[in-house]
Design a protein around this motif. Structure first.
Motif, mmCIF file in Angstrom:
data_model
loop_
_atom_site.group_PDB
_atom_site.id
_atom_site.type_symbol
_atom_site.label_atom_id
_atom_site.label_comp_id
_atom_site.label_asym_id
_atom_site.label_seq_id
_atom_site.Cartn_x
_atom_site.Cartn_y
_atom_site.Cartn_z
ATOM 1 N N GLU B 158 0.818 -1.222 0.000
ATOM 2 C CA GLU B 158 0.000 0.000 0.000
ATOM 3 C C GLU B 158 0.849 1.269 0.000
ATOM 4 O O GLU B 158 0.393 2.322 -0.443
ATOM 5 C CB GLU B 158 -0.923 -0.029 1.230
ATOM 6 N N PHE B 159 2.081 1.157 0.483
ATOM 7 C CA PHE B 159 2.855 2.377 0.713
ATOM 8 C C PHE B 159 4.138 2.444 -0.123
ATOM 9 O O PHE B 159 5.178 2.896 0.341
ATOM 10 C CB PHE B 159 3.167 2.511 2.209
ATOM 11 N N ALA B 160 4.072 1.951 -1.362
ATOM 12 C CA ALA B 160 5.245 1.990 -2.242
ATOM 13 C C ALA B 160 5.254 3.243 -3.110
ATOM 14 O O ALA B 160 6.272 3.558 -3.724
ATOM 15 C CB ALA B 160 5.272 0.744 -3.122
ATOM 16 N N PHE B 161 4.128 3.929 -3.188
ATOM 17 C CA PHE B 161 4.061 5.158 -3.995
ATOM 18 C C PHE B 161 3.443 6.267 -3.164
ATOM 19 O O PHE B 161 2.378 6.794 -3.465
ATOM 20 C CB PHE B 161 3.299 4.897 -5.297
#
Lengths: 180, 554
Positions: B158-161
């Motif tokens: 969920e928090f790669a971009f």
């Protein structure tokens, strides 16, 4: 008809897509497409005007900027919701998908549209997407490989909320009120 | 040290396969430059001025002797025989060819290392105190929770971009040595009155273009909620952080815009939904991970042996050894042991943070001969040998002296923190290394430096502030003025629990003026200093005016 990737979580396949994504509200009147994914704002306008879009043939796509909180009760009854990725580097869609699946219990088809590329599909699937409209200039058969990159996942997500640490060998040690 | 099991190893191998394929597609032209960019960044590969740069992760700054030898080999095989340690406890290789990066990652993986998420708009390497587990003043060892958080953040879907990069630091001591207040999330571990492990969570700190000290948004969070709480913070940031302007995209801007209280309320609301979910930590997992950080088999020394081991007497006739003991040797929680900082700041012979492959191998050998095979990287870009028997200090000092790693300047004016600057980095507006070396060249008299005492000096080649100039007692920032390099000076920055941002003293200077400027600042300090007073205290007492007046006097 164009093609999309549809995934069950266990396996994925490329299928002919019955849905037409309406990018331009003027396209609402386009003949020949029974199934339409219309913009959230357009869908709201229809509801406000007392019109009921065909329940089985209408899906809605959300832009990451849309404020859809107040309309969730109706939205989650739709057969298909799509989330637009204006750029593959805009990660808001991942959190929106997570919230639709976990917080709002949306069980229909959740589709990624827009700048949807092979190297992001694995993460998208983990956040609850189960269909992928790969960007038209890319090879969809190549993109399919992106769903099976990893067999190990450290953290819980929509696809499996139980993190790896609860599955590791020592995970059964007694626990109550244990303090480091 | 944490050891990979088959899960960790499989994940890493699959990551390398994925990356190898991405490089192949990029070179074949089916993956565009724009599409490839964030993929290579999240594998630590930057495109710099002369070549690609590879930033290898050193989780919470901990290395084994074997891992350090692997880094030495990479430096020799694929770079120019050296590496550069960073302020986030990582190492960078500056002369890498893109085609070689998958192979380098395979070599790293053999030593249980990687370069995952050392760049890009994702959660970066978790940093902590270089003296974790050995410091005499430690309340809780931060490494088990740092490793648990490393795993949670690794390939988090969920928090790669995120809107922008995201840095987390943890500390478990009363005196903070991990700059936790200047991180996107800073976490203090402590024990409450009942002895239960608690977290204090700070959010929205950071340096760079808009330097801000983090605000406390949560007190007394039981440790089991670490992951769910951090997840709640990240989700609020991912949804509402600005994406329209790269310079306004860090979480600190969102926290400022909402106010810390409202931001905290948003996080609490999100966290209420996650609390007690399966991501809540278990005692079993804590113990599994913590077992890797169990104390090594220290010798229990008798009083007589302790007396023999004490190097003080030996130091009486050796002023250089004495200086080194005073600055580079630190108290250890076990009697008869000490921690030693090896200075990577010898002055003119090598830029701050750089060490050669030969030096890396020597350090690895000392870690095994005199310690338990472990090495730490400090955020001041030095190396720490955490467990040295006091009786071995003299022998270690002699060897380190021969390798140029025994400069007795830890915490002194010449222990300069500096980024690679315009000599390497494509973001830089000005060079930092020549400025650092000009100052080190001016202040070579170690006796004088020791008399000046604790004084931090940080030099940055641009406002991204990798070298943390805002929290240096003296900060130097390179700026570009019509294509020329100029340097702005700040005074009064501090790290630690009372972290403070320095203030700009006035118009900027040309490179060649900087050594004189520093000398003038030191002159004011020595003129007004109370006996034994550190620079930062004198500055606090006097204010900026006397310094400004002398520096800018006609």
């Amino acid at each position: 008809m164009s093609q999309i990737i549809r995934s069950t979580g266990q396996s994925a396949e490329i299928i002919e897509d019955p849905w037409y994504v309406v990018r331009d509200p003027a396209g609402l009147d386009l003949p020949g497409h029974a199934h339409r994914i219309i913009p959230f704002q357009q869908w709201r306008a229809l509801l406000e005007n007392g019109m009921t879009p065909g329940a089985e043939t209408t899906g809605v796509w959300l832009s990451p900027d849309d404020e859809f909180q107040d309309d969730l009760v109706q939205l989650i009854q739709l057969p298909l919701l799509a989330i637009d990725f204006p750029s593959f580097r805009d990660g808001r869609g991942y959190s929106i998908a997570y919230l639709l699946r976990t917080r709002c219990s949306f069980t229909g088809e959740l589709r990624a549209i827009g700048d949807v590329l092979r190297d992001q599909l694995f993460y998208m699937q983990r956040c609850g997407f189960n269909s992928f409209a790969v960007r038209a200039d890319k090879d969809i058969h190549d993109a399919l490989k992106g769903l099976t990159t990893f067999s190990v996942k450290y953290q819980g997500a929509v696809d499996d909320p139980v993190p790896l640490f609860r599955k590791r060998e020592q995970a059964t040690l007694p626990d109550e009120a244990w303090e480091p | 040290m944490y050891q990979y099991d088959h899960y960790d190893q499989i994940l890493l191998n699959q990551r390398i396969e994925q990356y190898r394929d991405q490089v192949g597609r990029y070179l074949a032209g089916t993956l565009s430059e724009e599409e490839f960019l964030p993929l290579r960044l999240q594998n630590g590969v930057y495109s710099q001025r002369h070549a690609y740069m590879l930033r290898v992760a050193i989780p919470y700054g901990t290395l084994s002797a074997n891992q350090l030898r692997t880094l030495a080999e990479i430096g020799e095989t694929w770079d120019k025989g050296f590496g550069h340690f960073t302020t986030r406890q990582n190492i960078q290789f500056n002369w890498i060819r893109l085609e070689n990066t998958p192979g380098i990652m395979e070599r790293l993986a053999q030593a249980q290392m990687h370069a995952i998420q050392t760049s890009g708009n994702c959660v970066r390497n978790i940093t902590t105190d270089a003296f974790a587990g050995v410091a005499a003043d430690e309340v809780m060892d931060p490494r088990p929770l740092a490793e648990i958080l490393r795993q949670w953040s690794t390939l988090n879907p969920e928090f790669a971009f995120l809107p922008r990069k995201f840095k987390i630091a943890m500390s478990g001591t009363a005196t903070d040595r991990a700059v936790v207040r200047a991180h996107d999330i800073g976490i203090h571990l402590y024990r409450d009155e009942n002895g239960a492990a608690m977290l204090k969570v700070l959010v929205g700190g950071g340096l760079g273009r808009t330097p801000i000290i983090g605000a406390v948004i949560r007190e007394a969070l039981p440790w089991r909620h670490l992951i769910t709480y951090v997840e709640a913070v990240l989700r609020v940031f991912n949804r509402y952080g600005r994406r329209d302007n790269k310079y306004k995209a860090r979480i600190k801007i969102l926290v400022q815009a909402l106010g810390a209280e409202r931001f905290a309320a948003e996080v609490e609301q999100e966290w209420a939904q996650l609390k007690d979910s399966p991501s809540t930590l278990t005692g079993a997992e804590y113990r599994r991970v913590a077992a890797f950080f169990d104390p090594p088999p220290y010798e229990e020394l008798e009083d007589a042996e302790l007396e023999d081991a004490d190097p003080t007497e030996l130091a009486q006739n050796e002023p250089e050894f004495r200086r080194w003991l005073r600055r580079n040797v630190h108290p250890h929680k076990i009697a008869g042991y000490a921690s030693v900082t090896l200075s990577t700041k010898p002055g003119l012979s090598s830029p701050p943070g750089d060490i050669s492959s030969a030096q890396m191998r020597a350090v690895a050998n000392w870690a095994e001969a005199y310690g338990f095979g472990e090495v730490r990287v400090s955020h001041e870009q030095n190396l720490v040998l955490p467990d040295i028997r006091q009786s071995d200090l003299y022998a270690l000092w002699e060897e380190a002296t021969r390798q140029g790693l025994a400069t007795a300047n830890i915490g002194l004016l010449t222990d300069i923190i500096a980024c690679p600057g315009g000599d390497f980095c494509s973001l830089a507006n000005a060079r930092s290394i020549p400025i650092a070396q000009a100052i080190q060249g001016r202040f070579q008299d170690l006796d004088y430096l020791h008399d000046l005492g604790d004084l931090s000096l940080n030099i940055n080649g641009c406002m991204n502030a990798c070298a943390h100039h805002h929290i240096g007692n003296i900060g130097i920032l390179g700026v570009d003025k019509n294509g020329e390099e100029w340097y702005q000076v700040t005074l009064g920055g501090r790290q630690g629990m009372a972290a403070t941002l320095g203030k700009v003293i006035g118009p900027s200077f040309r490179a060649e003026q900087i050594p004189d400027v520093i000398e003038k600042i030191i002159t004011v300090f020595t003129r007004h200093r109370h006996p034994g007073e550190p620079f930062s205290e004198t500055l606090l007492r006097l204010g900026l005016e006397p310094f400004k007046a002398h520096v800018y006097a006609q």
